[in-house]
Design a protein around this motif. Structure first.
Motif, PDB file in Angstrom:
ATOM      1  N   LYS A 115      -4.037 -15.110 -65.500  1.00 37.86           N
ATOM      2  CA  LYS A 115      -4.498 -14.948 -66.869  1.00 37.86           C
ATOM      3  C   LYS A 115      -3.378 -14.476 -67.802  1.00 37.86           C
ATOM      4  O   LYS A 115      -3.157 -15.041 -68.866  1.00 37.86           O
ATOM      5  N   ARG A 116      -2.661 -13.470 -67.378  1.00 38.57           N
ATOM      6  CA  ARG A 116      -1.719 -12.803 -68.289  1.00 38.57           C
ATOM      7  C   ARG A 116      -0.256 -13.175 -68.100  1.00 38.57           C
ATOM      8  O   ARG A 116       0.582 -12.791 -68.913  1.00 38.57           O
TER       9      ARG A 116
ATOM     10  N   ALA B 158       5.317 -11.460 -67.311  1.00 41.70           N
ATOM     11  CA  ALA B 158       5.709 -10.339 -68.171  1.00 41.70           C
ATOM     12  C   ALA B 158       4.486  -9.676 -68.796  1.00 41.70           C
ATOM     13  O   ALA B 158       4.516  -8.489 -69.110  1.00 41.70           O
ATOM     14  N   GLY B 159       3.425 -10.439 -68.948  1.00 39.54           N
ATOM     15  CA  GLY B 159       2.224  -9.913 -69.581  1.00 39.54           C
ATOM     16  C   GLY B 159       1.401  -9.007 -68.684  1.00 39.54           C
ATOM     17  O   GLY B 159       0.437  -8.393 -69.138  1.00 39.54           O
TER      18      GLY B 159
ATOM     19  N   ALA C 288      -5.550 -23.137 -68.012  1.00 35.73           N
ATOM     20  CA  ALA C 288      -4.247 -23.702 -67.689  1.00 35.73           C
ATOM     21  C   ALA C 288      -3.870 -23.384 -66.240  1.00 35.73           C
ATOM     22  O   ALA C 288      -4.352 -22.414 -65.644  1.00 35.73           O
TER      23      ALA C 288
ATOM     24  N   LYS D 145       2.137 -22.370 -65.981  1.00 36.06           N
ATOM     25  CA  LYS D 145       2.366 -21.184 -66.807  1.00 36.06           C
ATOM     26  C   LYS D 145       3.592 -20.411 -66.313  1.00 36.06           C
ATOM     27  O   LYS D 145       4.448 -19.987 -67.099  1.00 36.06           O
TER      28      LYS D 145
ATOM     29  N   LEU E 214       6.014 -21.589 -64.458  1.00 38.43           N
ATOM     30  CA  LEU E 214       7.208 -22.408 -64.666  1.00 38.43           C
ATOM     31  C   LEU E 214       7.719 -22.281 -66.099  1.00 38.43           C
ATOM     32  O   LEU E 214       8.902 -22.035 -66.343  1.00 38.43           O
ATOM     33  N   LEU E 215       6.813 -22.426 -67.054  1.00 34.35           N
ATOM     34  CA  LEU E 215       7.226 -22.402 -68.465  1.00 34.35           C
ATOM     35  C   LEU E 215       7.755 -21.023 -68.856  1.00 34.35           C
ATOM     36  O   LEU E 215       8.689 -20.911 -69.642  1.00 34.35           O
ATOM     37  N   GLU E 216       7.138 -19.988 -68.308  1.00 32.40           N
ATOM     38  CA  GLU E 216       7.571 -18.649 -68.706  1.00 32.40           C
ATOM     39  C   GLU E 216       8.923 -18.278 -68.119  1.00 32.40           C
ATOM     40  O   GLU E 216       9.730 -17.620 -68.780  1.00 32.40           O
TER      41      GLU E 216
ATOM     42  N   HIS F  59      11.252 -20.396 -66.250  1.00 33.51           N
ATOM     43  CA  HIS F  59      12.279 -21.401 -65.963  1.00 33.51           C
ATOM     44  C   HIS F  59      13.607 -21.079 -66.647  1.00 33.51           C
ATOM     45  O   HIS F  59      14.669 -21.208 -66.041  1.00 33.51           O
ATOM     46  N   ALA F  60      13.545 -20.669 -67.894  1.00 31.37           N
ATOM     47  CA  ALA F  60      14.776 -20.421 -68.664  1.00 31.37           C
ATOM     48  C   ALA F  60      15.577 -19.263 -68.086  1.00 31.37           C
ATOM     49  O   ALA F  60      16.790 -19.191 -68.259  1.00 31.37           O
ATOM     50  N   HIS F  61      14.900 -18.364 -67.413  1.00 32.48           N
ATOM     51  CA  HIS F  61      15.593 -17.199 -66.827  1.00 32.48           C
ATOM     52  C   HIS F  61      16.082 -17.499 -65.406  1.00 32.48           C
ATOM     53  O   HIS F  61      16.631 -16.623 -64.757  1.00 32.48           O
TER      54      HIS F  61
ATOM     55  N   ASN G 294       7.629 -24.528 -58.885  1.00 32.07           N
ATOM     56  CA  ASN G 294       8.053 -25.919 -58.774  1.00 32.07           C
ATOM     57  C   ASN G 294       7.703 -26.513 -57.411  1.00 32.07           C
ATOM     58  O   ASN G 294       7.185 -27.628 -57.315  1.00 32.07           O
TER      59      ASN G 294
ATOM     60  N   VAL H 256      -3.508 -27.617 -70.356  1.00 29.51           N
ATOM     61  CA  VAL H 256      -2.967 -26.953 -71.548  1.00 29.51           C
ATOM     62  C   VAL H 256      -3.944 -27.130 -72.708  1.00 29.51           C
ATOM     63  O   VAL H 256      -4.276 -26.175 -73.420  1.00 29.51           O
TER      64      VAL H 256
END
Lengths: 190, 190
Positions: free
Chosen positions: A22-23, A26-27, A100, A105, A107-109, A111-113, A122, A167
């Motif tokens: 759900k969160r 980081a949330g 979702a 979720k 992956l999107l949160e 991936h950049a890190h 993945n 989504v």
DNA sequence: TGTATACTTGAGTGATCACTCAAGAAAGCC
DNA sequence: GGCTTTCTTGAGTGATCACTCAAGTATACA
């Protein structure tokens, strides 16, 4: 000699999964987890080692549960019907913590890190995609889908559509059931 | 009498947008922003008020830029071609900070917290969907799409597919260009 | 019942979070 | 050049972050 823990580990992982799902990563704070799991920090770290380790366990539970639900659907209704029903099932599950997909979720949160959990997500997505491909192939063997299609290509597209659906289902004012029905109908014309 | 700021506000918002887009809300700290914008905290808060206010500005820039790119595409190639080219364009843009849509990333990250920015993302998605619907209707008027379809239904599905595509593009080992091509091809058969 | 062995507790760790503010620097107008 | 006004600086705010650990407690076996 030892003392047994007074909790059901699997159930704790499920509760953690629902919160993380759900969160997000980081949330979700340790305070949140302590509240939901009814554990003090000491017990938490004795049981799971770290927030990341628990998230990994939660994501594994999420992924295997998803695959088992799909498998059950296929056993009951056959491959093509399973693929058609799955989107609807996912969207209509009102008891789920979120519409979702937890894997997307994550992956999107992260991936950049280049967070290890993003890589983990993945891998789970790949496994699910392979499962879809298997069902598409079975549907071809059963004569429900034309053999001119590559099952792997079908699975790739199917999963992409599913991720989009989920989504969309997270949005407000979008009729996700209608989209799910469209995805299901799209499989007949193959 | 006054002194002018020694920065280009619009350019700062763009840089912030790229950072937020890539790393998300919680994943972007004020320290990160200070580094990218080359601003000390005092200047930052004098200029933007808060992290949230800047995120909102960044998301607005993201959304209006997206709509303008679509509009430009339609002006150059016409509605149906624009709708066909758009997915490919989005996926092939290697200079973008991320493949996934910033609006969907924001929505997925903050929806559970009922964060105002999630609502904001929702509104931008709706606006984009309306723009898609308009193009579908124009394509019908041009005779490129059968009038039996409801443009709003087409737009809803199109956006869902697009969101799925862009999540897929964020994954590793997935040929997003192929999916984009499939989405484009799907429009011919309408 | 005594003792060994784990589990539970919760105050406390340093780090980082978004954000503030008083002091200094620079630009425009006289 | 003097004065006003704004911008810039950067150390510092309390809060919260994930996490630790020594002390206390409960359990299973002898």
């Amino acid at each position: 000699m030892p003392r047994k823990p007074n909790y059901d580990r699997d159930e704790l992982i499920e509760r953690a999964r629902d919160l993380f799902w759900k969160r997000g990563w980081a949330g979700t704070s340790l305070k949140d987890l302590e509240a939901v799991l009814e554990m003090k920090p000491g017990s938490f770290y004795a049981a799971f080692g770290s927030k990341e380790a628990l998230f990994k366990l939660a994501m594994e539970k999420y992924a295997t549960d998803g695959r088992e639900r799909l498998k059950a659907l296929a056993q009951e209704h056959g491959p093509i019907k399973a693929l058609q029903r799955f989107p609807k099932m996912v969207v209509e599950n009102d008891t789920a913590p979120a519409k979702a997909c937890m894997l997307s979720k994550t992956l999107l949160e992260l991936h950049a890190h280049k967070h290890p959990l993003a890589h983990e997500a993945n891998l789970h997505l790949l496994k699910m995609e392979a499962h879809f491909a298997e069902l598409f192939q079975q549907a071809q063997s059963a004569g429900d889908i034309d053999v001119s299609h590559d099952p792997k290509v079908l699975a790739r597209r199917y999963q992409s559509d599913l991720l989009g659906l989920r989504v969309s289902a997270e949005r407000e004012g979008v009729d996700a059931k209608a989209i799910a029905a469209e995805i299901a109908n799209g499989l007949i014309r193959l």
